[in-house]
Design an enzyme around this catalytic site. Structure first.
Site, short mmCIF file in Angstrom:
data_model
loop_
_atom_site.label_atom_id
_atom_site.label_comp_id
_atom_site.label_asym_id
_atom_site.label_seq_id
_atom_site.Cartn_x
_atom_site.Cartn_y
_atom_site.Cartn_z
N LYS A 79 -21.48 -15.80 -51.72
CA LYS A 79 -20.91 -14.45 -51.19
C LYS A 79 -21.00 -14.36 -49.88
CE LYS A 79 -21.87 -9.68 -52.11
NZ LYS A 79 -22.89 -8.55 -52.77
N SER A 154 -20.56 -5.10 -55.94
CA SER A 154 -19.87 -5.39 -54.70
C SER A 154 -19.66 -7.17 -54.63
CB SER A 154 -20.74 -5.48 -53.49
OG SER A 154 -22.02 -5.85 -53.47
N SER A 178 -25.02 -4.93 -58.14
CA SER A 178 -23.74 -5.62 -57.60
C SER A 178 -23.86 -7.23 -58.05
CB SER A 178 -23.89 -5.61 -56.18
OG SER A 178 -23.24 -4.59 -55.78
N1 GLN Z 1 -22.49 -0.13 -56.55
C1 GLN Z 1 -23.63 0.11 -55.72
C2 GLN Z 1 -23.19 0.73 -54.53
O1 GLN Z 1 -22.20 1.07 -54.22
C3 GLN Z 1 -24.46 -1.19 -55.84
C4 GLN Z 1 -23.93 -1.76 -54.73
C5 GLN Z 1 -24.81 -3.16 -54.57
O2 GLN Z 1 -25.63 -3.54 -55.41
N2 GLN Z 1 -24.74 -3.76 -53.65
O3 GLN Z 1 -24.20 0.92 -53.77
#
Ligand code: GLN
Length: 496
Positions: A79, A154, A178
């Site tokens: 990532k 994400s 995410s």
């Molecule tokens: N979708 C969540 C957010 O937008 C979690 C994102 C994440 O886990 N990095 O914050």
């Protein structure tokens, strides 16, 4: 079976015994990447020559008799939020375009030490803020099951790369879901370790009290092998837990739920859930009972407040963490023509470099932390966080693990929620409590929804440092479903 269809464990074994080489395996995955990337767009950076050089080096180390781990020579997609000294690191943001980190994150270092070959850096929502990868400054990634849909976020590049057979393994980070949400909507396995069980050193910070690196794979054992390879205590991370890594690989091999007590979270289900998701979840519950588990309903009343608490805590922390992108230290600098003050350059750079979701969160967080509002917003959210941790503690007195659907719906169409932040935030309804409490949680595939034929995920939550339980139950579910399906859910991603 071609090399790209093998599991990471099999590839590691074939490389170790000399039946194939790391170079051959890397080349097969590079060919696959070249073939499907124009459709999927999982990667932000791939350097084929660099990949082959890494693979050659591992082959040489193995030939010299060096003993590396079970994943030596296996390729992995990384990532693009972990620093890598030999590759750019953007966090999906224009503000870091062209930045070359001076050092490797601990997770990166450990991948290299274990002999994993880093294929490239995967796409993500800018600074890991989002649930669809549409917030990437470099364009969205597409779900390999249906190219018109999101791959989750994400870590959407990470999930898509594995689901599209571009890589057998990938890394992700989970701040509010995410890893688990993208795993669920692409039909693969994704694990959020216990907070502090994997190192944040060199991980570009979003919300430091929540950020947790974890593995993606197409099966539970591969995820456990990767988990083991990069987790464990790191003196460079002040919140790293100084305890042995839970026995995750052993647990994945054990794959049994006989005699386990499993709690179904009462608060997760009903309104807002897609019928096909609930149907697959109910099947998983029945399956677990038929495998010898005792399933009971458990109430966690404070979970209802997890989403609002998260959307105060995460933006508050990000507003502080992202202050470092000030046009002086990294990447982009706008308007520095000798006529403007440092403050003006900073404002122009941040205006041009950050996307709308990042700006929204910086503003929300700055407001929530401002004097006069701090107690009302941030303070209350922290109290809710304590209540959620207590709900988990009480539940884990009654049961060994808790289960729920991972996400309320299957992958939604690209664009559908892009202008509706609230609808987007709902994707993480079931995953966020484990981030706020810091406990371990995994998502494993549990079939496809009848309405749209898209993958559904089962979430298994375990206590802090009970990560092995996630793998034990996940592997049992995987085995039982595979018997029923006549093989893995993900045989080959369609339409590619
Ligand atoms: N979708 C969540 C957010 O937008 C979690 C994102 C994440 O886990 N990095 O914050």
């Amino acid at each position: 079976m071609s090399l790209i269809h093998k599991t990471a464990a099999e590839l590691g074994r074939l490389i170790a015994t000399g039946e194939t080489s790391s170079v051959e395996v890397a080349q097969a995955h590079l060919d696959r990447i070249a073939a499907v990337e124009p459709k999927v767009h999982a990667f932000l950076h791939v350097d084929p020559d660099g990949v082959l050089a890494q693979a050659r080096a591992v082959d040489e180390r193995l030939a010299a008799g060096e003993r590396l781990g079970p994943l030596a020579g296996v390729p992995i997609a990384h990532k693009d939020v972990f620093t890598t000294a030999d590759m750019p690191t953007t966090a999906g943001s224009k503000i870091l375009e062209g930045w070359r980190p001076p050092y490797d994150a601990t997770v990166t270092q450990r991948l290299r030490a274990a002999g994993l070959v880093i294929l490239g850096k995967t796409n993500l929502d800018e600074f890991a803020m989002g649930s669809s990868t549409e917030n990437s400054a470099y364009g969205p990634t597409r779900n390999p099951w249906d190219l018109t849909r999101i791959p989750g976020g994400s870590s959407g590049g990470a999930s898509a790369s594995v689901a599209a057979y571009e890589a057998p393994l990938s890394t992700g980070t989970d701040t509010g879901g995410s890893i688990r949400q993208p795993a669920a909507v692409t039909g693969i396995v994704g694990m959020k370790p216990t907070y502090g069980g994997s190192s944040r050193y060199g991980l570009i910070a979003f919300a430091s009290s929540l950020d947790t690196p974890g593995p993606f794979a197409r099966n539970v054992l591969d995820a456990a092998l990767l988990h083991e390879a990069f987790s464990g205590h790191d003196p460079m991370d002040s919140t790293s837990i100084d305890a042995p890594v839970p026995p995750v690989v052993e647990a994945a091999r054990q794959a049994s739920v006989d005699g386990l007590r499993i709690g179904v979270v009462k608060e997760f289900g009903g309104d807002g859930y897609q019928p096909g998701v609930l149907a697959r979840f109910q099947e998983a519950v029945d399956l677990l009972e038929s495998l010898g588990a005792k399933v009971v309903e458990v109430s966690c009343p404070s979970f209802t407040y997890a989403l609002p608490a998260y959307y105060l805590i995460a933006p508050s922390e990000c507003s502080s963490n992202l202050a470092r992108f000030d046009a002086m230290r990294y990447g982009l600098r706008v308007g520095d023509d000798g006529t403007r003050s440092a403050e003006e350059v900073m404002a122009l750079t941040r205006a041009a470099g950050f996307g709308p979701e990042v700006k929204r969160r910086i503003m929300l967080g700055t407001y929530a932390l401002s004097s006069g509002y701090y107690d009302a917003y941030y303070g209350s959210a922290q109290k809710v966080r304590t209540l959620i941790a207590r709900d988990f503690e009480a539940a884990f007195h009654q049961v060994d693990v808790l289960i729920s659907p991972t996400t309320p719906t299957t992958a939604f169409p690209i664009g559908e929620r892009a202008d509706d932040p609230m609808a987007m935030y709902l994707a993480d309804l079931c995953t966020i409590p484990s981030n706020l409490a810091g406990n371990a949680a995994i998502s494993v595939p549990c079939g496809r929804a009848d309405e749209d034929g898209l993958p559904v995920g089962l979430q298994i939550m375990a206590p802090v440092l009970g990560d092995d339980r996630c793998y034990r139950v996940g592997a049992a579910v995987e085995k039982a479903f595979e018997d029923r399906w006549g093989g893995p859910l993900l045989k080959e991603a369609p339409a590619l």
